[in-house]
Design a protein around this motif. Structure first.
Motif, PDB file in Angstrom:
ATOM      1  N   ASN A 178      27.856 -33.344 -16.684  1.00  0.00           N
ATOM      2  CA  ASN A 178      28.409 -34.497 -17.367  1.00  0.00           C
ATOM      3  C   ASN A 178      27.779 -34.588 -18.758  1.00  0.00           C
ATOM      4  N   ALA A 179      28.572 -34.311 -19.782  1.00  0.00           N
ATOM      5  CA  ALA A 179      28.030 -34.244 -21.138  1.00  0.00           C
ATOM      6  C   ALA A 179      27.542 -35.596 -21.632  1.00  0.00           C
ATOM      7  N   GLN A 180      28.091 -36.695 -21.130  1.00  0.00           N
ATOM      8  CA  GLN A 180      27.674 -38.021 -21.577  1.00  0.00           C
ATOM      9  C   GLN A 180      26.353 -38.444 -20.953  1.00  0.00           C
ATOM     10  N   ILE A 219      22.870 -31.513  -4.994  1.00  0.00           N
ATOM     11  CA  ILE A 219      21.763 -32.120  -5.725  1.00  0.00           C
ATOM     12  C   ILE A 219      22.247 -32.580  -7.092  1.00  0.00           C
ATOM     13  N   VAL A 220      21.637 -33.663  -7.587  1.00  0.00           N
ATOM     14  CA  VAL A 220      21.937 -34.191  -8.918  1.00  0.00           C
ATOM     15  C   VAL A 220      20.619 -34.313  -9.670  1.00  0.00           C
ATOM     16  N   LEU A 221      20.541 -33.653 -10.828  1.00  0.00           N
ATOM     17  CA  LEU A 221      19.327 -33.652 -11.644  1.00  0.00           C
ATOM     18  C   LEU A 221      19.627 -34.263 -13.005  1.00  0.00           C
ATOM     19  N   THR A 222      18.609 -34.882 -13.617  1.00  0.00           N
ATOM     20  CA  THR A 222      18.742 -35.506 -14.934  1.00  0.00           C
ATOM     21  C   THR A 222      17.592 -35.054 -15.817  1.00  0.00           C
TER      22      THR A 222
END
Length: 565
Positions: free
Chosen positions: A493-495, A508-511
């Motif tokens: 997700n570029a935003q 998995i979701v990484l930030t």
């Protein structure tokens, strides 16, 4: 939008001097690269102001407007041409504050006027009585004022709709300095006198004014999490001899002190444990890092971790403390990946992590009184009342201008540079190259380096398109290359910058810059966090692969990562 450099917990006041340099770039072995400018000002373009206005009071800036107090009048100006947008003139003014796109203007007659900053529209007026005001805080329901004069100062809350006084808080011998609405309470910074004089921080209930908790001998906070404040300790007893800095960690809700972090000087051997004053020149907090400047060295800590459990990363560690005649003083940063120093008679921007890569800034021929950074610009005022605007990346001066009096500071509003002096406001056009945004949001990466390594997955070797990087001996890979090698479906997700990797068993979701991750919609904490470097998002290989159910081993001899899915 112009992004200023924000500094927190600054210790000390710098008086700076240097001589700059001739335009020449020299490449040398071992990544030694310096850019020199020797011109002290003779060949730099002289720039006349776009406009100049007299000031007699406060100067404030919004996104596209500058507000100047001229005794009994507050004038809102277009920063480009200095034309008047609106004016407020309802009697003598003793205090002005800008909060959430509104101006809070207190008049000596006893009226507090709340004005819409963009239009000058009067939103409401509160009759406070004929009191002196020296500080304002506000939320949607109330306005909070520091009123009176020492030793009879107090904090008063007024209802914004009815204008009625709600409560008053005061303590004898208290010098209230500032207030701010923060985390559902009013945070009060004050100095109190008694047998001793020291700093205090109070948390007041917004509805009643009751003191919820208080801490003495602290200033700040210089950092906060959802649960805690990090206060700089500044007690009257001073520090232990080998302390460079001390932080008290306090629960926001209860005020309970839960940790004391003592940052020790690694080069100091205490002989008698005497009390002394802080042994650093300056302390700066950026993101979740604490930087302690001491001479030519800059110590970087993760502020959320107890310093006794880990060693700092040290920039400038191959510069001897006595290598320079005169001062070697940290004056600005970290900004644009650099720390700015006065070294001998030069202003240097040293690239952090590359102690021999630096930029030297031209056009400075007198001691510095102010130094500010906005976007790609570095703005310097000197004791001879001369102002210089420089390119922060190259060190090149774009223009100079001599003022009539001492320079107090610089701000950038839209495409205009605003230079405030003791009695005037001067506006200059912002050169296009200085409006370029610098990548100043990501945390700096101590010890980042590229290295050759191989990867083996289920016994099959793969060639990496991008060299892995190592930070503190941990391997990181670009997220897409790693997850595709692990046969995961990748979404970015570029935003939000969030990365999602999905296999048949796990999602998995990484930030970037966060250790918190989601594993099958459940929050988990990784030891290391993803980061962005040169517009590439890197993820910690072991942590990310393990979350997807892989086993990871590192063979130092073979310089190979073995992954079993």
């Amino acid at each position: 939008m112009n992004k200023p450099l924000l500094l927190f917990g600054i210790i000390g006041i710098a008086t700076l001097s240097f001589t700059s340099a001739a335009e020449a770039a020299v490449s040398k072995p071992n990544q030694y690269l310096e850019t020199y400018y020797y011109d002290q000002g003779e060949k730099i373009k002289n720039q006349s102001p776009l406009w100049t206005k007299e000031k007699k009071g406060t100067v404030l800036t919004g996104e596209q407007t500058i507000f100047i107090q001229q005794n009994d009048v507050l004038v809102a100006l277009n920063p480009t041409n200095g034309t008047e947008k609106w004016r407020f003139s309802k009697g003598a003014i003793d205090y002005v504050e800008f909060i959430d796109q509104q101006l809070f203007i207190h008049q000596k007659s006893g009226n507090l006027s709340i004005v819409q900053a963009a239009t000058g529209k009067l939103l409401s007026t509160i009759n406070t009585g004929k009191i002196v005001v020296s500080g304002v805080g506000a939320d949607k329901s109330h306005v909070y004022l520091i009123t009176g004069e020492y030793p009879k100062k107090s904090i008063v809350a007024f209802d914004r709709k009815s204008g009625q006084k709600k409560w008053e808080y005061k303590r004898d011998e208290s010098r209230y300095q500032s207030i701010e609405v923060r985390n559902n309470h009013l945070l009060v910074h004050t100095v109190e006198s008694g047998a001793i004089t020291q700093g205090y921080v109070y948390a007041l209930d917004l509805q009643t004014g009751k003191a919820l908790w208080a801490h003495s001998g602290v200033s700040g906070p210089i950092y906060e999490t959802n649960e805690h404040y990090y206060f700089e300790y500044s007690g009257f007893m001073g520090y232990l001899e080998d302390d460079m800095f001390v932080i008290n960690v306090v629960e926001k809700k209860t005020g309970k002190q839960v940790e004391t972090y003592r940052y020790k000087d690694p080069n100091f051997i205490s002989k008698n444990g005497r009390i002394s004053y802080p042994a650093v020149d300056r302390a700066v907090v950026k993101e979740n890092y604490l930087y302690l400047a001491k001479g030519p060295k800059l110590y970087q800590y993760d502020i959320t971790k107890d310093p006794s459990s880990s060693s700092p990363y040290v920039y400038g560690n191959n510069i001897a403390d006595d290598a320079y005649n005169g001062r070697y003083e940290f004056v600005l940063g970290p900004y644009d990946g650099k720390a700015f120093y006065i070294s001998g008679e030069r202003l240097e921007g040293t690239v952090l992590g590359k102690d021999f890569v630096k930029v030297n800034y031209e056009g400075i021929s007198n001691p510095i009184t102010t130094i500010d950074a906005f976007d790609n610009g570095l703005f310097v005022g000197m004791t001879d009342h001369q102002f210089v605007a420089l390119n922060i990346e190259t060190g090149k001066a774009l223009f100079k201008s001599r003022m009539n009096e001492q320079i107090k500071g610089t701000k950038v509003v839209g495409n205009t540079i605003i230079v405030e002096t003791e009695k005037q406001v001067n506006a200059f056009p912002l050169p296009k190259e200085l409006s370029k945004l610098v990548n100043n949001n990501q945390p700096l990466l101590p010890g980042l380096k590229e290295a050759d390594a191989k990867i083996s997955i289920n016994g099959k070797s793969y060639d990496l398109k991008t060299k892995p990087v190592f930070v503190e001996n941990k391997m990181y890979l670009p997220f897409r290359e790693l997850f595709e090698l692990l046969q995961a479906k990748v979404d970015y997700n570029a935003q939000t910058k969030k990365i999602t990797a999905t296999t048949s068993k796990s999602t998995i979701v990484l930030t970037p810059n966060e250790t918190k991750a989601l594993l099958n919609n459940q929050e988990v904490t990784m030891e290391k966090m993803p980061f962005i470097h040169q517009n590439v998002t890197y993820v910690p290989l072991r942590a990310a692969a393990t979350l997807l159910g892989a086993e990871v081993k590192w063979d130092t001899g073979k310089r190979t990562v073995f992954i079993e899915m």
